[in-house]
Design an enzyme around this catalytic site. Sequence first.
Site, PDB file in Angstrom:
ATOM      1  N   ARG A  60       0.923  -1.092  -0.048  1.00 29.17           N
ATOM      2  CA  ARG A  60      -0.245   0.079   0.128  1.00 29.17           C
ATOM      3  C   ARG A  60       0.870   1.131  -0.011  1.00 29.17           C
ATOM      4  O   ARG A  60       1.718   1.295   0.709  1.00 29.17           O
ATOM      5  CB  ARG A  60      -0.854   0.232   1.407  1.00 29.17           C
ATOM      6  CG  ARG A  60      -2.180  -0.962   1.017  1.00 29.17           C
ATOM      7  CD  ARG A  60      -3.117  -0.509  -0.071  1.00 29.17           C
ATOM      8  NE  ARG A  60      -4.367  -1.374   0.053  1.00 29.17           N
ATOM      9  CZ  ARG A  60      -4.200  -2.347  -0.784  1.00 29.17           C
ATOM     10  NH1 ARG A  60      -3.474  -2.704  -1.736  1.00 29.17           N
ATOM     11  NH2 ARG A  60      -5.525  -3.062  -0.888  1.00 29.17           N
ATOM     12  N   ASP A  82       4.563  -0.338  -6.848  1.00 29.37           N
ATOM     13  CA  ASP A  82       3.179  -0.720  -7.661  1.00 29.37           C
ATOM     14  C   ASP A  82       2.106   0.207  -7.070  1.00 29.37           C
ATOM     15  O   ASP A  82       0.944   0.280  -7.422  1.00 29.37           O
ATOM     16  CB  ASP A  82       2.880  -2.228  -7.418  1.00 29.37           C
ATOM     17  CG  ASP A  82       1.773  -2.576  -8.222  1.00 29.37           C
ATOM     18  OD1 ASP A  82       1.791  -2.301  -9.600  1.00 29.37           O
ATOM     19  OD2 ASP A  82       0.747  -3.312  -7.582  1.00 29.37           O
ATOM     20  N   HIS A  92      -0.687   0.149  -9.652  1.00 29.32           N
ATOM     21  CA  HIS A  92      -1.212  -0.779  -8.969  1.00 29.32           C
ATOM     22  C   HIS A  92      -1.818  -2.144  -9.612  1.00 29.32           C
ATOM     23  O   HIS A  92      -3.046  -2.367  -9.711  1.00 29.32           O
ATOM     24  CB  HIS A  92      -2.332  -0.083  -8.095  1.00 29.32           C
ATOM     25  CG  HIS A  92      -2.932  -0.863  -6.879  1.00 29.32           C
ATOM     26  ND1 HIS A  92      -3.260  -0.235  -5.928  1.00 29.32           N
ATOM     27  CD2 HIS A  92      -3.011  -2.140  -6.703  1.00 29.32           C
ATOM     28  CE1 HIS A  92      -3.545  -0.947  -4.767  1.00 29.32           C
ATOM     29  NE2 HIS A  92      -3.399  -1.876  -5.247  1.00 29.32           N
TER      30      HIS A  92
HETATM   31  P1  NAD Z   1      -1.788 -11.084   4.787  1.00 24.94           P
HETATM   32  O1  NAD Z   1      -3.000 -10.700   5.862  1.00 24.94           O
HETATM   33  O2  NAD Z   1      -1.864 -12.714   4.466  1.00 24.94           O
HETATM   34  O3  NAD Z   1      -0.333 -10.808   5.200  1.00 24.94           O
HETATM   35  C1  NAD Z   1      -0.012  -9.712   5.872  1.00 24.94           C
HETATM   36  C2  NAD Z   1       1.244  -9.889   6.887  1.00 24.94           C
HETATM   37  O4  NAD Z   1       1.547  -8.731   7.374  1.00 24.94           O
HETATM   38  C3  NAD Z   1       0.590 -10.663   8.202  1.00 24.94           C
HETATM   39  O5  NAD Z   1       1.355 -11.960   8.378  1.00 24.94           O
HETATM   40  C4  NAD Z   1       0.808  -9.639   9.070  1.00 24.94           C
HETATM   41  O6  NAD Z   1       1.186 -10.143  10.523  1.00 24.94           O
HETATM   42  C5  NAD Z   1       1.872  -8.963   8.800  1.00 24.94           C
HETATM   43  N1  NAD Z   1       1.804  -7.872   9.568  1.00 24.94           N
HETATM   44  C6  NAD Z   1       1.005  -7.036  10.033  1.00 24.94           C
HETATM   45  N2  NAD Z   1       1.353  -5.781  10.579  1.00 24.94           N
HETATM   46  C7  NAD Z   1       2.855  -5.803  10.250  1.00 24.94           C
HETATM   47  C8  NAD Z   1       3.757  -5.061  10.664  1.00 24.94           C
HETATM   48  N3  NAD Z   1       3.762  -3.996  11.452  1.00 24.94           N
HETATM   49  N4  NAD Z   1       5.080  -5.434  10.364  1.00 24.94           N
HETATM   50  C9  NAD Z   1       5.192  -6.379   9.567  1.00 24.94           C
HETATM   51  N5  NAD Z   1       4.413  -7.226   9.232  1.00 24.94           N
HETATM   52  C10 NAD Z   1       3.083  -6.901   9.621  1.00 24.94           C
HETATM   53  O7  NAD Z   1      -2.055 -10.207   3.613  1.00 24.94           O
HETATM   54  P2  NAD Z   1      -1.308 -10.478   2.177  1.00 24.94           P
HETATM   55  O8  NAD Z   1      -2.597 -10.950   1.279  1.00 24.94           O
HETATM   56  O9  NAD Z   1      -0.174 -11.127   2.105  1.00 24.94           O
HETATM   57  O10 NAD Z   1      -1.521  -8.897   1.511  1.00 24.94           O
HETATM   58  C11 NAD Z   1      -0.382  -8.054   2.102  1.00 24.94           C
HETATM   59  C12 NAD Z   1      -0.671  -6.837   1.633  1.00 24.94           C
HETATM   60  O11 NAD Z   1      -0.520  -6.718  -0.034  1.00 24.94           O
HETATM   61  C13 NAD Z   1      -1.819  -6.350   1.649  1.00 24.94           C
HETATM   62  O12 NAD Z   1      -2.280  -5.826   2.939  1.00 24.94           O
HETATM   63  C14 NAD Z   1      -2.267  -5.201   0.466  1.00 24.94           C
HETATM   64  O13 NAD Z   1      -2.161  -4.119   0.949  1.00 24.94           O
HETATM   65  C15 NAD Z   1      -1.248  -5.781  -0.434  1.00 24.94           C
HETATM   66  N6  NAD Z   1      -2.003  -6.119  -1.681  1.00 24.94           N
HETATM   67  C16 NAD Z   1      -1.374  -5.527  -2.746  1.00 24.94           C
HETATM   68  C17 NAD Z   1      -1.925  -5.757  -4.149  1.00 24.94           C
HETATM   69  C18 NAD Z   1      -1.574  -5.285  -5.356  1.00 24.94           C
HETATM   70  O14 NAD Z   1      -2.142  -5.256  -6.339  1.00 24.94           O
HETATM   71  N7  NAD Z   1      -0.548  -4.416  -5.218  1.00 24.94           N
HETATM   72  C19 NAD Z   1      -2.816  -7.028  -4.346  1.00 24.94           C
HETATM   73  C20 NAD Z   1      -3.215  -7.566  -3.054  1.00 24.94           C
HETATM   74  C21 NAD Z   1      -2.709  -7.168  -1.734  1.00 24.94           C
END
Ligand code: NAD
Length: 329
Positions: free
Chosen positions: A233, A257, A294
């Site tokens: 994000r 991205d 994105h």
């Molecule tokens: P997820 O919930 O499976 O994993 C997120 C991880 O981050 C969890 O293990 C959590 O414990 C950890 N976390 C929380 N707070 C933290 C901190 N302060 N420091 C380090 N780690 C921390 O989520 P995911 O499906 O792996 O997605 C990750 C991120 O990717 C989403 O939050 C979203 O913002 C982003 N995303 C981007 C796109 C894109 O097209 N660019 C698409 C999907 C998701």
Amino acid sequence: MRVVVFSAKPHDRDFLPLACADRHDLVFHESRLSAATVPLAAGAEAVCLFVHDHADATILAGLAKLGVKHLALRCAGFNNVDLAAAAQLGLGVARVPAYSPHGVAEHAVALLMTLNRRVHRAYNRVRDGNFALEGLLGFNVHGKTVGIVGTGKIGLCFARIMHGFGARLLAHDPVPNPEAVQLGAEYVALDRLLAGSDIISLHCPLTPATHHLIDATALARMRDGVFLVNTSRGPLVDTAAVIEALKSGKLGALALDVYEEEEGIFYEDLSAAFVPDDLLARLLTFPNVLVTSHQAFFTREALTSIAATTAGNLDDFAAGRPCANAVKA
Ligand code: NAD
């Protein structure tokens, strides 16, 4: 059920009707949901929203007044919805919690390797008849240390790919992932990850605690010439601070991205206008910066999965069943 789809792009018109078949009457609008576009939801029982649609308390009240009862988010994040207001108004909210984490992780790797091997520059150079190698020197990822911030679904996929490259893995996550540990990832405090990594990739959610996680102080802790990748994000990264780090050479390369002020810019064709954000425009002047709009999620597999889950969530709403993907305040 009549469903008004906001922020509709051509791929939404392709994938959502296939998944919904004739169970729902989908009405597509290119406009983002905002105070001005609420009336487009007239006659709908549900609205289908994406990442840049705003659903604050006033907008939700407007939707409820029109008879809307459900919000089907065709994305994982829900930071754009006031969940407390939705609950008060009796509006159900559901999301797509996971869709092809591989696609996002693979895009992060594509960005990293493009910048590392200067593919973006080589592409243009060769087309211009310039076959010289000066300025295209890269490095082997094999043997480098890769820091992964957030080792959930996407971070783990990224860790697996980097493990395949032969990199050493450092990880930071309040909830360590046993599968990442099995790969050999060493969980460390954020400061240690920042100081010890040649490449850093962000895969944690945006929360008040992670806003500007990468700021001037964090950048100062990093190795000189570090590569930073953000596919998570935009607001995880303080843009003004990374611009300074690019100017000083502290950052060797930056792949984004997502961008903290991407709303209203990403997903729009501004090629006949101008980039309306000065920090983004400055970023785009660096040869070692790569920005994509994105699009990390944008694979056929992810779109199929998003449409199927969204259709399932709408089916649950329509049938009055509890929805496994419901989000509550
Ligand atoms: P997820 O919930 O499976 O994993 C997120 C991880 O981050 C969890 O293990 C959590 O414990 C950890 N976390 C929380 N707070 C933290 C901190 N302060 N420091 C380090 N780690 C921390 O989520 P995911 O499906 O792996 O997605 C990750 C991120 O990717 C989403 O939050 C979203 O913002 C982003 N995303 C981007 C796109 C894109 O097209 N660019 C698409 C999907 C998701």
